[in-house]
Each structure stands twice: as C-alpha cells, then as structure tokens.
Design a protein around this motif. Sequence first.
Motif, PDB file in Angstrom:
ATOM      1  N   ALA A  50       0.599  -1.150  -0.016  1.00 28.51           N
ATOM      2  CA  ALA A  50      -0.114   0.132  -0.059  1.00 28.51           C
ATOM      3  C   ALA A  50       0.998   1.189   0.026  1.00 28.51           C
ATOM      4  CB  ALA A  50      -0.986   0.019   1.182  1.00 28.51           C
ATOM      5  N   GLU A  51       2.002   1.295   0.800  1.00 24.11           N
ATOM      6  CA  GLU A  51       2.885   2.298   0.651  1.00 24.11           C
ATOM      7  C   GLU A  51       4.250   1.859   1.336  1.00 24.11           C
ATOM      8  OE1 GLU A  51       0.791   4.965   3.555  1.00 24.11           O
ATOM      9  OE2 GLU A  51       2.172   4.208   5.119  1.00 24.11           O
ATOM     10  N   VAL A  52       5.366   2.481   0.584  1.00 29.01           N
ATOM     11  CA  VAL A  52       6.703   2.287   1.176  1.00 29.01           C
ATOM     12  C   VAL A  52       7.378   3.648   1.070  1.00 29.01           C
ATOM     13  CG1 VAL A  52       8.815   0.975   0.488  1.00 29.01           C
ATOM     14  CG2 VAL A  52       6.342   0.123   0.072  1.00 29.01           C
ATOM     15  N   THR A  53       7.925   3.674   2.283  1.00 28.58           N
ATOM     16  CA  THR A  53       8.834   4.998   2.229  1.00 28.58           C
ATOM     17  C   THR A  53      10.081   5.031   1.765  1.00 28.58           C
ATOM     18  OG1 THR A  53       7.608   5.694   4.678  1.00 28.58           O
ATOM     19  CG2 THR A  53       9.676   6.649   4.195  1.00 28.58           C
ATOM     20  N   VAL A  54      10.387   5.872   0.729  1.00 31.35           N
ATOM     21  CA  VAL A  54      11.778   5.589  -0.116  1.00 31.35           C
ATOM     22  C   VAL A  54      12.507   6.735   0.504  1.00 31.35           C
ATOM     23  CG1 VAL A  54      10.922   4.460  -1.868  1.00 31.35           C
ATOM     24  CG2 VAL A  54      10.712   7.212  -1.858  1.00 31.35           C
ATOM     25  N   PHE A  55      12.191   7.866   1.048  1.00 35.12           N
ATOM     26  CA  PHE A  55      13.032   8.726   1.630  1.00 35.12           C
ATOM     27  C   PHE A  55      12.340   9.443   2.892  1.00 35.12           C
ATOM     28  CE2 PHE A  55      13.618  13.309   2.048  1.00 35.12           C
ATOM     29  CZ  PHE A  55      14.902  13.310   2.541  1.00 35.12           C
ATOM     30  N   ASP A  56      13.137   9.636   3.855  1.00 34.96           N
ATOM     31  CA  ASP A  56      12.829  10.367   5.089  1.00 34.96           C
ATOM     32  C   ASP A  56      13.836  11.282   5.550  1.00 34.96           C
ATOM     33  OD1 ASP A  56      11.827  11.210   7.849  1.00 34.96           O
ATOM     34  OD2 ASP A  56      10.848   9.309   7.756  1.00 34.96           O
ATOM     35  N   ARG A  57      13.483  12.526   5.738  1.00 34.01           N
ATOM     36  CA  ARG A  57      14.638  13.392   6.004  1.00 34.01           C
ATOM     37  C   ARG A  57      15.165  13.104   7.675  1.00 34.01           C
ATOM     38  NH1 ARG A  57      16.059  18.636   4.287  1.00 34.01           N
ATOM     39  NH2 ARG A  57      17.265  19.862   5.789  1.00 34.01           N
ATOM     40  N   GLN A  58      14.248  12.325   8.454  1.00 39.27           N
ATOM     41  CA  GLN A  58      14.713  12.258   9.846  1.00 39.27           C
ATOM     42  C   GLN A  58      14.885  13.345  10.568  1.00 39.27           C
ATOM     43  OE1 GLN A  58      17.830   9.148   9.148  1.00 39.27           O
ATOM     44  NE2 GLN A  58      16.248   7.500   9.502  1.00 39.27           N
ATOM     45  N   SER A  59      14.114  14.383  10.534  1.00 41.15           N
ATOM     46  CA  SER A  59      14.175  15.719  11.327  1.00 41.15           C
ATOM     47  C   SER A  59      12.944  15.893  11.960  1.00 41.15           C
ATOM     48  CB  SER A  59      14.957  16.549  10.570  1.00 41.15           C
ATOM     49  OG  SER A  59      13.829  16.953   9.389  1.00 41.15           O
ATOM     50  N   SER A  60      12.834  16.770  12.740  1.00 39.09           N
ATOM     51  CA  SER A  60      11.189  17.005  13.569  1.00 39.09           C
ATOM     52  C   SER A  60      10.437  17.946  12.199  1.00 39.09           C
ATOM     53  CB  SER A  60      11.701  17.998  14.599  1.00 39.09           C
ATOM     54  OG  SER A  60      10.384  18.716  15.026  1.00 39.09           O
ATOM     55  N   ARG A  61       9.157  17.411  12.368  1.00 39.39           N
ATOM     56  CA  ARG A  61       8.235  18.207  11.583  1.00 39.39           C
ATOM     57  C   ARG A  61       8.169  19.677  11.895  1.00 39.39           C
ATOM     58  NH1 ARG A  61       9.308  14.299   9.547  1.00 39.39           N
ATOM     59  NH2 ARG A  61       8.330  12.767   8.607  1.00 39.39           N
ATOM     60  N   THR A  62       8.971  20.322  12.919  1.00 33.81           N
ATOM     61  CA  THR A  62       8.964  21.661  13.134  1.00 33.81           C
ATOM     62  C   THR A  62      10.308  22.229  12.761  1.00 33.81           C
ATOM     63  OG1 THR A  62       9.438  21.426  15.493  1.00 33.81           O
ATOM     64  CG2 THR A  62       6.929  21.628  14.788  1.00 33.81           C
ATOM     65  N   HIS A  63      11.086  21.638  11.980  1.00 35.95           N
ATOM     66  CA  HIS A  63      12.432  21.832  11.900  1.00 35.95           C
ATOM     67  C   HIS A  63      12.808  23.263  11.134  1.00 35.95           C
ATOM     68  CE1 HIS A  63      16.684  20.854  10.602  1.00 35.95           C
ATOM     69  NE2 HIS A  63      16.496  21.376   9.688  1.00 35.95           N
ATOM     70  N   PHE A  64      12.033  23.664  10.253  1.00 39.84           N
ATOM     71  CA  PHE A  64      12.104  25.058  10.117  1.00 39.84           C
ATOM     72  C   PHE A  64      11.313  26.175  10.365  1.00 39.84           C
ATOM     73  CE2 PHE A  64      13.297  22.330   6.357  1.00 39.84           C
ATOM     74  CZ  PHE A  64      14.712  22.849   5.980  1.00 39.84           C
ATOM     75  N   ARG A  65      10.861  25.866  11.800  1.00 47.83           N
ATOM     76  CA  ARG A  65       9.904  26.891  12.407  1.00 47.83           C
ATOM     77  C   ARG A  65      10.834  28.362  12.708  1.00 47.83           C
ATOM     78  NH1 ARG A  65       9.534  24.235  18.440  1.00 47.83           N
ATOM     79  NH2 ARG A  65      11.743  24.102  18.855  1.00 47.83           N
ATOM     80  N   TRP A  66      12.097  28.374  12.387  1.00 51.74           N
ATOM     81  CA  TRP A  66      12.876  29.655  12.269  1.00 51.74           C
ATOM     82  C   TRP A  66      12.674  30.392  11.325  1.00 51.74           C
ATOM     83  CZ3 TRP A  66      15.776  29.239   8.196  1.00 51.74           C
ATOM     84  CH2 TRP A  66      16.218  28.192   7.559  1.00 51.74           C
ATOM     85  N   GLY A  67      12.281  29.746  10.182  1.00 51.49           N
ATOM     86  CA  GLY A  67      12.053  30.210   8.707  1.00 51.49           C
ATOM     87  C   GLY A  67      11.156  31.503   8.757  1.00 51.49           C
ATOM     88  N   PRO A  68      10.081  31.786   9.191  1.00 50.04           N
ATOM     89  CA  PRO A  68       9.254  32.970   9.270  1.00 50.04           C
ATOM     90  C   PRO A  68      10.009  33.949   9.978  1.00 50.04           C
ATOM     91  CG  PRO A  68       7.914  30.857   9.757  1.00 50.04           C
ATOM     92  CD  PRO A  68       9.609  30.517   9.898  1.00 50.04           C
ATOM     93  N   TRP A  69      10.875  33.654  11.062  1.00 45.90           N
ATOM     94  CA  TRP A  69      11.533  34.791  11.833  1.00 45.90           C
ATOM     95  C   TRP A  69      12.721  35.555  10.974  1.00 45.90           C
ATOM     96  CZ3 TRP A  69       9.228  36.557  16.147  1.00 45.90           C
ATOM     97  CH2 TRP A  69       8.377  35.578  16.839  1.00 45.90           C
TER      98      TRP A  69
END
Length: 229
Positions: A50-69
């Motif tokens: 049904a699904e196979v993960t072929v890539f995972d960045r392996q970082s938090s889903r809030t990894h770029f929360r510094w971006g808007p700042w």
Amino acid sequence: MLGASIKKLFFGQRSLLNRRRYRHHNSGSGPILMDNVQRRRALAQFVDKAEVTVFDRQSSRTHFRWGPWVAGGQMLMWINFADFYWRYSMDKDEETGELHLSPAWKRACTAGIALVAGLAVGGGVLHYISRTMARMQIIDGGQMVRLETYKISGSGTRTKVVPIAGMFSRDKLYTGEGPNGVSRAKTSQYSIYASRKSSFAYIMSRSGYFRDPKAFDILFHRAVAPGKK
C-alpha cells in the motif's frame, strides 16, 4: 572449407548479421528499452504494498520554524534601509560642494530597490522551506508518489500526491561515497521534479534516509524530462 567460411561470414560473432544487430542495439532503442525493463523491475517491489517510504529526512516536523522569523527579520531590515534612503539620500552640488536631498524620483527608485531586495530574500527563504521534502512514499502499488513537504510557517507538513511516471531528476543520487553511498562533496542536496511541467524542483537532504539509492536512480534519474525528446 568454402562452406565453413560462408557460415562464419553470415553467422559468426563478427558476422554481417551480428554487426547489424549490434548497430541496431546501439542506435538508441536498445538503451531506452533496457531502461524501461529496469524500471519495471524496480517497480515490481511495490506492486503488493500500500505504501513504502523511500525517503525520510529524519528531522522534526517543526525543523524550519525559524524560517518565518528569518524572513520577517530580512523584510524589517530592508524596510528600514528603504526608509533611510527615502529620508536621507543626498546628492552633492558640483558647483558649491554642498549636500542636498536627492530628487524624489531618485530616492523612490533607491527605496524601491531595497524593498524588492527584502521581498526577494525573505520570499526566497520561505520558498526554500516549502520545496524541502520531509518524506517521500511510493503508494498504490507503485502507481503514485506521496510527497510530504514543510509548511512555510515552519510548523508541520503538507502532502501532495503525484503520478510516479512523471517524476524525474537530472541529478544522480547514488555516488558511492559516504556511509550511505549518496554523499557529494560540493552539495548536501538532491533535487527532483514532480513532473516535466514543474518550474521548481523539490529538495531532499543527502544526509536523510534513502531506502535504496540505486533503485531510486533507476526509477527517477533521466537526462531528459518524461515526454520530451
């Protein structure tokens, strides 16, 4: 002896018939056919899944929360520059040597350039975040791909599903270097397009998890976008 020579001429390893076959194989259709066969074999591993993960960045889903700042800080800095140029931009009088306020059109142009620069830098940061991939999964038995990218807010991700047939990359993932075989000296990024109509690529980190880099290249690495010659 004559019969053996005729047989060798037409059916030997260097015969006329084999030379013609060799030329046909290397005329362009051979490698293309082999590529298609390899892709079908690579896709076979996903048929019953049904699904196979072929890539995972392996970082938090809030990894770029510094971006808007960062984007907001850039905009604020360039707005201040624009305000400074508008208020205090001066010209020197060639005759008297005195300084006087620049004409309004000149100050407006300089301030406008500063505002455009702020938008470009701040927008570029947010655009980079929105094109950075957090996870990639092959779904529907190898027919579709689920792309999970970061939101420009820096918190959470968004999902897009695209046909696997249209995805391609001009960059080769497998390099044989590094612990996972995907490291590259000059860049830590890998780019892939969702379709040949895409103007901007998605960005993957080479330091992330790749399930099978060699199979990944078989599926997606192309010198020319699908549907183009």
